[in-house]
Design a protein around this motif. Sequence first.
Motif: not given
Length: 251
Positions: A154-155, A222-223, A228-229, A233-235
């Motif tokens: 993700v990052a 997890s931060r 991100a969610e 930015r994240l699903t």
Amino acid sequence: MGLNRRSFLLGSGLTAAGLVGSWLGEADRAEAAPLKVNTAIQADETPRSCQPQDPLAALLEGNERFAAAWQSNNTATTMAARAEAMSSLWTKGCYLPGDTLTTGQAPWASILSCADSRVSPEWIFDAAPADLFVIRSAGNTAFDNAIASLEFGVATLHTPLIMVMGHSDCGAVKAARHSAPLTPLLEQLVKPIRASLSPGNTLATAIKRNAGFAAKQLTQRSRVLADAEVDGRLTIVVSYFDILSGKVSLV
Ligand SMILES: [Zn+2]
């Protein structure tokens, strides 16, 4: 994947303090400094995967292709006929030359799935090389290194979708439901699966609950993933793969 700690920190724009913060408990997370992800990391416009507009729809469409081929395989009566049935896969025509991939990757979905030999995500989703960032272990649990790998996805790779996928006839969930003695390491592996179980659940329900439990663990522990969610930015989705039909359904 050519990952080392320095390049991960620099490439993702994360600070060491931020990474430490990502491992803090729920109560401590509110105290940690906010993390910033460097979205300019992919300023190089060389495409490194066949990025779909809607990653979840692309996964499900790929699975429809797989399931159709798989069901033809199931009704075929000879090895040659089964091979013919499965040869219809990998026909979407979206592939990249190897030299493009020697310098980077841009997978558009991460999959946390079981190590079971019948549950290969690239196959189940009819995906091309470089499409999927895959973490597998028996029982698709959110173990520490799985979460860390997903953080990297993700990052640094900006993967917009995580799917946690359970599957029918999961041996790890079956083991967690029974009290037969296991090795110390296997006991450690099934511990989070047992935490997700409720008395009276069918095996299928237990498998789905375990996948859901693992998905919740991702943002609770997890931060990087939680932020991100929240930022959009994240699903994160949960699914169930049925071995007989070949179909993946969202849970
Ligand atoms: Zn399994």
